[in-house]
Design an enzyme around this catalytic site. Structure first.
Site, PDB file in Angstrom:
ATOM      1  NE  ARG A  47      -0.543   1.730   3.593  1.00 57.34           N
ATOM      2  CZ  ARG A  47       0.597   2.436   3.725  1.00 57.34           C
ATOM      3  NH1 ARG A  47       1.765   1.833   3.914  1.00 57.34           N
ATOM      4  NH2 ARG A  47       0.573   3.754   3.667  1.00 57.34           N
ATOM      5  CB  ALA A  49      -0.095   6.786  -3.842  1.00 52.96           C
ATOM      6  CD  GLN A 192      -3.403   2.530   6.812  1.00 54.36           C
ATOM      7  OE1 GLN A 192      -4.024   2.814   7.826  1.00 54.36           O
ATOM      8  NE2 GLN A 192      -3.995   2.360   5.641  1.00 54.36           N
ATOM      9  CG  ASP A 233      -3.395   7.955  -1.572  1.00 60.64           C
ATOM     10  OD1 ASP A 233      -3.129   8.338  -0.427  1.00 60.64           O
ATOM     11  OD2 ASP A 233      -3.216   6.783  -1.966  1.00 60.64           O
ATOM     12  CG  ASN A 243      -2.924  11.526   2.674  1.00 58.66           C
ATOM     13  OD1 ASN A 243      -2.358  10.672   1.998  1.00 58.66           O
ATOM     14  ND2 ASN A 243      -2.621  11.704   3.948  1.00 58.66           N
ATOM     15  CE  LYS A 244      -5.634   5.458   4.411  1.00 55.63           C
ATOM     16  NZ  LYS A 244      -6.596   4.584   3.675  1.00 55.63           N
TER      17      LYS A 244
HETATM   18  O1  MRU Z   1      -4.796   3.290   2.004  1.00 55.89           O
HETATM   19  P1  MRU Z   1      -3.306   3.496   2.026  1.00 55.89           P
HETATM   20  O2  MRU Z   1      -2.656   2.943   3.231  1.00 55.89           O
HETATM   21  O3  MRU Z   1      -2.657   3.049   0.732  1.00 55.89           O
HETATM   22  O4  MRU Z   1      -3.163   5.075   2.084  1.00 55.89           O
HETATM   23  C1  MRU Z   1      -1.898   5.649   2.021  1.00 55.89           C
HETATM   24  C2  MRU Z   1      -1.893   7.110   2.191  1.00 55.89           C
HETATM   25  O5  MRU Z   1      -2.899   7.743   2.379  1.00 55.89           O
HETATM   26  C3  MRU Z   1      -0.573   7.775   2.032  1.00 55.89           C
HETATM   27  O6  MRU Z   1      -0.544   8.971   2.725  1.00 55.89           O
HETATM   28  C4  MRU Z   1      -0.299   8.081   0.561  1.00 55.89           C
HETATM   29  O7  MRU Z   1      -0.533   6.956  -0.248  1.00 55.89           O
HETATM   30  C5  MRU Z   1       1.073   8.552   0.342  1.00 55.89           C
HETATM   31  S1  MRU Z   1       2.284   7.261   0.549  1.00 55.89           S
HETATM   32  C6  MRU Z   1       3.790   7.950   0.289  1.00 55.89           C
END
Ligand code: MRU
Length: 334
Positions: A47, A49, A192, A233, A243-244
């Site tokens: 996981r 992006a 995470q 993302d 983002n998350k």
């Molecule tokens: O659902 P996830 O864990 O893939 O979400 C990840 C995020 O929101 C990160 O902040 C984003 O992908 C950037 S990773 C460098």
């Protein structure tokens, strides 16, 4: 120096650190099976992006290398579509798929096609490593003193092809004596922050603590947070940033408490075709991700729930967006 590789390509197979098992078990998924790789992305075994993009690029190269028939077009197309369905918000996935497709179209009649695709996937991986390093160097500019930084979700080496985005800025700032403490939001519902950010910070011996997402407000009220940095993302042309889930909460809190809120991401996360955040497709996850924690039911699974994976922070709440190119200040016009 890279501490760990979320994804590695070795002798025709992908070696993926299973992030769902961390921090308790450090195990790898070793596969050359397209469906297994797609499921690993959907389950968040891999996981973040950029890491999703790198994984998808290798997956397309592997599928062509393994194909029996020399008519690669159908298998490439089907695999492209399967991977594109896995995580709709992470634009790096589509960046990597489209880069692979361009190379496929240009070389599809050549004998060397499998080798050319592997080389392209390796170059996407290498490019991401470079981008991560430059983001970290640029990110140093936002520090005016030794700081207490809050971050959300996980944006380190596990989430990218290199050493990360927001977390790599924190790591580089720490190496330059600019970090006093890191607050890691636990990041409901898949943790995470308390699992992956904590794991990486612990390995790097960077002082940290984790907190529930809802504790961020009180930390700010108590004057314990100097700045907030998160990843993204997908970033729209006007700077609105997906983002998350919970990132938007932080940006609103920062605005109220007059704390700078930064986004860090490679330029491959910017989607210029997307004019504003309202055009960003937000991934919805299963109710079960809220109703269960690591397989243990914490409420009734038939209760209705709303589980978007991401939210969009409007550009007016963002102090700057740090990419490998520069520290972009508002008004954003990518
Ligand atoms: O659902 P996830 O864990 O893939 O979400 C990840 C995020 O929101 C990160 O902040 C984003 O992908 C950037 S990773 C460098």
């Amino acid at each position: 120096m890279n501490t760990l590789q979320a994804v590695e390509y070795k002798y025709g197979k992908l070696h993926i650190i299973d992030q769902t098992k961390l921090p308790f078990e450090e195990v790898k998924i070793v596969t050359d099976n397209l469906e297994r790789i797609a499921v690993a992305i959907e389950r968040l075994e891999v996981r973040g992006a950029p890491a999703i993009g790198v994984t998808a690029a290798y997956a397309l190269a592997i599928v062509v290398s393994k194909a029996n028939s020399k008519d690669y077009s159908q298998i490439f197309e089907e695999s492209y579509k399967r991977l594109a369905r896995t995580r709709p918000t992470a634009v790096n996935l589509f960046y990597a798929l489209d880069e692979m497709k361009k190379v496929f179209e240009m070389n599809k009649s050549k004998e060397r096609l499998p080798e050319v695709l592997i080389q392209k996937a390796i170059s996407i991986h290498e490019e991401d490593k470079q981008l991560c390093s430059k983001i970290a160097q640029n990110g140093l500019q936002i520090f005016t003193k030794k700081s207490r930084v809050l971050t959300h979700c996980h944006t380190g080496a596990l989430a990218t092809g290199g050493n990360g985005t927001a977390l790599n800025i924190i790591r580089t700032a720490f190496d330059n004596g600019l970090i006093e403490h890191v607050y890691a939001d636990e990041t409901r519902p898949l943790f995470q922050g308390s699992r992956l950010t904590a794991w990486e910070l612990d390995k790097l011996s960077i002082p940290f603590s984790f907190n529930t997402d809802s504790t961020a407000a009180v930390l700010m009220q108590q004057g314990k947070v100097d700045l907030v940095i998160t990843g993204a993302d997908r970033i729209a042309a006007n700077g609105d940033s997906a983002n998350k889930i919970g990132t938007y909460n932080l940006a609103v809190l920062c605005h109220y408490h007059k704390i700078p809120f930064y986004i860090a991401a490679p330029s491959t996360t910017i989607d210029k075709a997307c004019r504003s955040g309202s055009e960003i497709k937000i991934e919805l996850r299963s109710n079960l991700e809220l109703a269960q924690v690591r397989g243990t039911q914490i409420t009734k699974e038939n209760y209705p729930a709303y589980c978007p994976a991401f939210d969009v922070t409007p550009n007016n709440l963002i102090m700057a967006i740090i990419t490998e190119l520069e520290v972009h200040k508002p008004p954003f016009n990518f």
